[in-house]
Structure formats: C-alpha cells, structure tokens
Scaffold this active site. Structure first.
Site, PDB file in Angstrom:
ATOM      1  CE  LYS A  26     -39.267 -72.213 -49.289  1.00 55.75           C
ATOM      2  NZ  LYS A  26     -39.485 -71.862 -50.713  1.00 55.75           N
ATOM      3  N   GLY A  86     -55.807 -86.618 -62.885  1.00 56.85           N
ATOM      4  CA  GLY A  86     -57.288 -86.592 -63.581  1.00 56.85           C
ATOM      5  C   GLY A  86     -57.908 -85.520 -62.867  1.00 56.85           C
ATOM      6  N   GLY A 114     -59.953 -88.281 -53.881  1.00 57.02           N
ATOM      7  CA  GLY A 114     -58.569 -88.677 -54.087  1.00 57.02           C
ATOM      8  C   GLY A 114     -57.963 -89.465 -52.733  1.00 57.02           C
ATOM      9  CB  ILE A 115     -54.754 -90.852 -52.096  1.00 60.64           C
ATOM     10  CG1 ILE A 115     -54.375 -91.535 -51.062  1.00 60.64           C
ATOM     11  CG2 ILE A 115     -53.692 -89.992 -52.496  1.00 60.64           C
ATOM     12  CD1 ILE A 115     -55.011 -92.779 -50.695  1.00 60.64           C
ATOM     13  N   GLY A 116     -55.294 -89.280 -49.239  1.00 57.67           N
ATOM     14  CA  GLY A 116     -55.011 -88.349 -48.315  1.00 57.67           C
ATOM     15  C   GLY A 116     -55.803 -88.244 -47.098  1.00 57.67           C
ATOM     16  CD  GLU A 153     -56.963 -90.128 -61.759  1.00 60.77           C
ATOM     17  OE1 GLU A 153     -57.076 -89.073 -62.838  1.00 60.77           O
ATOM     18  OE2 GLU A 153     -56.196 -89.955 -60.929  1.00 60.77           O
TER      19      GLU A 153
END
Length: 440
Positions: A364, A338, A215-217, A240
């Site tokens: 956080k 996907g 994927g992306i990143g 995908e």
C-alpha cells in the site's frame, strides 16, 4: 398461464413506490433489470439483493434504494459514485429469512426455458430466494416475474422437495431473453509464486476421500489444479459456490461423491459462477445438485460430511486468530457469504479441517505491509471469531491454531508471516501470555 410480455412492459408493472427482491449474482434477470433502469420516475423503489452481476442504470436512479447483503465490484462502484446503497450484514444462510421478513411485492429471477412439463430450471442459482419466489407466485397481491433465457444452462436439484425449478403455472409474467450469464473475468490468469506456495501447503491437509468446499480465485484454482494432477482422489464436493476448479476436479475423475455420508452420488452447491465453459458443462448435468442455501450452508449439515475440508480466504488476521475477510480499513469490500458457516461447520468434528488462506503481505502506497498483525486497530470489523479458526495458511506455511493459547497462536502465526514482521508478532505474543493483552 403467465403473461408473456417484453422486458420493458414487465418493468412498467412496478409502481414508483414499490419493493423488489432479486437473487444473488447469477440468478439476476439481465434484460429485466436493464429495463427497470430505463425508468426515471421512481419515488421510493426498495431493492433487496446481493452481489450484482448485471450492468443497469437502475441503482443510480434517484428514488431507488438498494439494500445489499454482499458487495461485489458493481456495489463498490455504486457506493463510490454516491448511489443510495447500503450493506446489510448477514451470512448467506440468513438471506432467506431476511427476505421473508421484507416480503417484497415483486420477486424476480432468471430461469432456463420450461421443459415439456412446464418446469423452468432455476439454472445457476438456488440460494436464499426459492421460498420467497414460490410465495410471490402463490399470492394474488404479489407479482412473480421470470426472465427465461435460452443461454442459461438447465440444472437440477434433488428430489421433489428440492426441485430447483418454478412451474409456469406459478409465474405471473414471463419475459423472453437472449442474454447469456455473466462470465467471471480472470479465470485464465496464471498463478503467482505465492499462489502456488499457498496451494502446495493447503493440499497437504486434503486426504483421499475428503469432502471439499472451496471458493473462487487464483488460490482455489491452483489448489484444484494440484488435486487434479495429484495422486489423491475419491473426493466429494459440498460447496456453496461451484466454480471452474470444481469442474476441473470432476473432469480429472477425482470426484466420486461416494464417501460423503450424505447426499452421496452428487456434488452439492447453491450457486455457480465462472466461465462460459463451466456453464456449458453444467447444462443437463445431473452430477451436480443445486440446493437452497439454508441446506447447503447449515453448519450441522456441513459437519455431517465425512472428512470435511473447507477452504476460504481472508484479508487479515491478528495473533488472537480473529479474521477480517470482508472489509478493508472498516469499509465494506465483499460480504460474509458462507465462509463463517463453513468455518464453524468444519469445527464440529476433529477429523474435519477448516483452512483459511491468504498471502502474508500486501503493498500500500509503495510500502510492504503484513496481513498478519499483532492486533487490529479501531474500526476493524471481524468476520470470523477467534474461537472458530482452525488453520491459517500463507506462502510460508500453515499455522494450526485450534486449542492453542494466545501466545502459542501468535508464535505459530509469526512463523508463517513475512520475515520482516515476525519480531513484532513474537513480542506481542509474549505480552499476551497468561491471558494478558498483546497491546501493553
């Protein structure tokens, strides 16, 4: 032949009460969506889409209801400002059938200019809208509006069955445009030490000749860098999303697509998103085939690839192996996409591997927190069920979960968690022995 009119005139062809279907992200027509945003007379316009990639006033207008299958930054911003937007849980492969059920009166997409035979390449997006685009074009009671943009690359499908193009004779309205596709920001950001460590653990699972999905990143980009510079090669791509990392592997000569066992000779994808350099590289490039998402993301197709290795991300995981990948504290952050298909598809053969990568911690309110938890609290929304999960990777190593008991899973995950949180994970794993609850 289609009518050739301006984006504003095309926008005027929609009724105040109407339905509109748009592709995911890079398939969205920029000039047309902006022109729709100039209207303020909507009574009930329902728009079906996913992952907005166009800045437009449309979705903040009164009377406009946007149903999205994947939240990106623009969807989250619209939600936070009070727009009428809702999330429809569905993996990417189901977008096509869901859109067919809605059968929007108007369908739209962006395309490259027609070739000499009148075919307009669908450019950066095949996805789940192809069938509905053709249906709208052939139905006299529906409208197919296509924005032709010269800056979009001409890409290809595979054979007559998956041509990845619309013919001008199908199109009702044609809009000329000078818009360029949205480039994803941050592609040149240097990887962190955590990114590098996760990538290093991940590439150990990728042999020469493997078929890859990624994927992306920053983590996938670093994995691509290590593979491009490494000794392994002869990879196939069945992914995908086609990214700058995929291009980097091609340019390094690491992709041959000769050992996949299906769709040999081409890298297979259903959409591309990345840098202007990526879009230029894809133009007229027959090494990449854009196929509909119901083909690319079908688990049985994914599993039929030889030595399939899928690489996806997550936001949190519990000791059972349940994965949260698209929500934060129960609020929608992204979408299912996907990822689940590629996790499940890679689990159909023992030679395949599914890798889910994530940093072990996040901060956080100034406090360090673990992404690997003993159990999820109320309101957690599971993306991937425990029985589909194979390998989890953090900067501390890899935990192989497939076939392990809950206690063994907890112990393996504790070993790759931040040291500050390992004891509580081990305690929960011990409580979970023999099928008991980790909570008490």
């Amino acid at each position: 032949m289609p009518q050739q009119i301006s984006a504003a005139d095309a926008a005027a062809r929609l009724n105040p009460v109407d339905t509109l279907g748009i592709p995911l992200g890079p398939g969205q027509p920029p000039a047309f969506l902006r022109a729709l945003g100039e209207r303020d007379d909507w009574t009930d316009l329902r728009v079906y889409g996913a992952l907005l990639a166009v800045g437009t006033e449309l979705f903040s207008r009164a009377g406009v209801h946007y149903l999205s299958g994947f939240f990106g930054p623009l969807e989250r911003a619209l939600r936070d400002m009070g727009a009428n937007i809702e999330f429809a849980p569905a993996d990417f492969r189901r977008f096509g059938p869901l859109l067919a059920a809605q059968a929007p009166r108007v369908m739209t997409t962006v395309c490259a200019p027609p070739d000499k035979e009148g075919w307009c390449s669908l450019s950066l997006h095949a996805g789940g809208t192809i069938t509905e685009l053709h249906r709208a074009g052939s139905d006299p009671d529906r409208l197919l509006i296509v924005e032709v943009a010269e800056a979009y690359p001409r890409t290809f499908g595979l054979g007559e069955k998956h041509r990845h193009a619309l013919h001008v004779d199908e199109i009702d309205i044609l809009i000329g445009s000078t818009d360029a596709p949205l480039a994803l920001p941050g592609g040149d950001a240097p990887p962190t030490d955590v990114d590098k460590a996760i990538a290093q653990h991940t590439v150990g699972y990728i042999p020469s000749g493997a078929t890859l999905q990624t994927g992306i990143g920053s983590i996938p980009n670093q994995i691509a860098t290590l593979l491009a510079d490494g000794d392994c090669g002869q990879f196939g791509l069945h992914s995908e999303m086609f990214t700058d990392g995929c291009m980097k592997l091609h340019r390094a000569g690491k992709v041959t697509n000769t050992r996949k066992g299906q769709y040999d000779g081409v890298s297979v994808t259903t959409f591309a998103f990345g840098s202007p350099e990526l879009y230029e590289w894809l133009d007229e490039n027959t090494d990449v085939a854009f196929l509909p998402v119901e083909v690319v993301n079908a688990p049985e197709v994914i599993g039929a690839n030889r030595e399939m290795v899928t690489i996806n991300g997550a936001l949190a995981i519990d000791i059972h192996g349940q994965v949260v990948a698209d929500t934060i504290d129960g609020g929608q952050f992204s979408g299912i996409g996907g990822a689940e298909d590629f996790v499940a598809g890679a689990g159909l053969e023992l030679s395949d591997r599914s890798l889910i990568c994530l940093p072990s911690t996040f901060t956080k309110d100034g406090q360090l927190r673990s992404r690997i938890v003993p159990w999820f609290g109320p309101g957690a929304v599971i993306t991937t069920p425990r029985h589909h999960v194979d390998v989890i990777v953090t900067e501390y190593g890899a935990a192989e979960l497939e076939g392990k008991t809950v206690r063994q899973r907890g112990e393996a995950l504790a070993a790759i968690a931040h040291p500050q949180f390992r004891d509580e994970l081990l305690t929960a794993a011990e409580r979970a022995a023999n099928g008991r609850s980790p909570v008490s």
